[in-house]
Structure formats: structure tokens, C-alpha cells
Design a protein around this motif. Sequence first.
Motif, PDB file in Angstrom:
ATOM      1  N   SER A  52      -3.918  -2.780   5.955  1.00 32.46           N
ATOM      2  CA  SER A  52      -2.825  -1.918   5.509  1.00 32.46           C
ATOM      3  C   SER A  52      -1.589  -2.769   5.323  1.00 32.46           C
ATOM      4  O   SER A  52      -1.611  -3.984   5.514  1.00 32.46           O
ATOM      5  N   THR A 111       0.185   5.178   5.911  1.00 31.27           N
ATOM      6  CA  THR A 111      -0.822   4.921   4.877  1.00 31.27           C
ATOM      7  C   THR A 111      -2.255   4.910   5.396  1.00 31.27           C
ATOM      8  O   THR A 111      -3.181   5.167   4.639  1.00 31.27           O
ATOM      9  N   ARG A 112      -2.448   4.627   6.682  1.00 32.20           N
ATOM     10  CA  ARG A 112      -3.788   4.573   7.272  1.00 32.20           C
ATOM     11  C   ARG A 112      -3.784   5.254   8.640  1.00 32.20           C
ATOM     12  O   ARG A 112      -4.209   4.666   9.630  1.00 32.20           O
ATOM     13  N   ASP A 139       0.814  -1.225   0.000  1.00 34.90           N
ATOM     14  CA  ASP A 139       0.000   0.000   0.000  1.00 34.90           C
ATOM     15  C   ASP A 139       0.844   1.270   0.000  1.00 34.90           C
ATOM     16  O   ASP A 139       0.315   2.363   0.177  1.00 34.90           O
TER      17      ASP A 139
END
Length: 227
Positions: A205, A212-213, A131
Motif C-alpha cells: 500500500s 486504502t487497505r 494508491d
Amino acid sequence: MDILLIAGLWLDGSAWDDVVPELTALGHRPVPLTLPGQGDGTASATLDDQLAAVLAAVDAAPGKPLVVGHSAASSLAWLAADARPKKVAKVAMIGGFPAADGRAYADHFAIEDGAMPFPGWGPFEGADSADLDQETRHRLASAAIPVPEGVARGVMRLTDERRFDVPIVVVCPEFTPAQAKEWIAAGESPDLARATHLEYVDLDSGHWPMATRPRELARVLAEAASS
């Protein structure tokens, strides 16, 4: 609640920059830690130095904090629970299991000139980095700080069995809770197998969800702190 945030190998406290405002908005007090040898300019730091920094933050918290360890720092968070079993409210481990007593902290990659540099993305291809876009890969790699040999090869010393009563949340990013349970049952984490209070949370993730999250990760940590 105070939430102490310990990033994994090669990262300093800035790794949590996108998570901190989310946790603050959810009513908690996030405390991102920059460890000796990982962002403070101390090249000769040891694992004991890093643990001392974490324990200083634990002791400075007005109440019992949630101690969060990402990746290899899951071991550092667990060392804090071992040293302060009555002061740590809970431990959250993101994408990592604690190393066993007597084992090296994180002797995973080659040591060069007294430190373990970031090895590039090759070892992390697949679910770990799926990701990450190119911009994020470049940002993380550019900010990576070689981990002092005294940290990477430091030996885990766990002495207080009261640590097993400290509640643990295993946050599962690049793997599933089912996989984590299977690995623990197979003996990959003797301490987690003995934990009295162990729960699992799935997070869709890769290995660096703080990048990323961040919002989703903050919600998971806030829920862990509140429960």
C-alpha cells in the motif's frame, strides 16, 4: 485483545473507521484515539498532553494492549512503551520509526500561527500516495487538522530501557522490510536497532493503508495481537 489505534499527523480517530469493524470481526477490541489538539478542539495541546491521553487508554485496558502508531505516531506509541513497559504487550509501527530521545517529535513542516498545517500532497508524491485516488486525497486533505506546535516540536524523552524488551512489529507499507532493515542498520532508528524482539510485515500500500487497505491492515494488526 485491546488494540489502541493512534493515527499520524493531521488525523483524528475517524481515520480508523474502516479498520475498526474489520478488527472487531476478527475478535479484537479496537480503540481508535482522538488526541488532544488533533480532533478535540484543543489548539494549545502539547506532546505531553497527547502521551497522557495514550497512557490513559493503556491504563484503562483490561489486559495488556497492542499499541499501534501510524507514521509520526510511531514515536507516540514508543513513548507509551517507555512509560508502561510492563503494561504494553506489543507495539506496531505503521510506516514510521520512532524519533530518538532528545529529538523533536515531528518538526517536519512549516509552523503557521502556532500549528503545523497539512502541506498538501506535494511532499508525498510517489510511493506514499500512489494508491490514493482523487476522492480519497480530497477526503483526507479536507479532514486534516493542523498539529499544534507544542506537539510537533515537543521533545522526545525516553527514560526506561525496559522498553527495548517490548516486542515491536514494523509494518512496511510504502517501503519494503528489506529497506527498513537497511535504514535501521544505517542508524536511522537507534532504538529499533536495540530492540530485543523486532519483526517486519510487508503491506502492499501507500502511506495511509487505513484508507486504502483497511481489511489487509486489520489482518496484519490482528495477527500481531494474536502472536
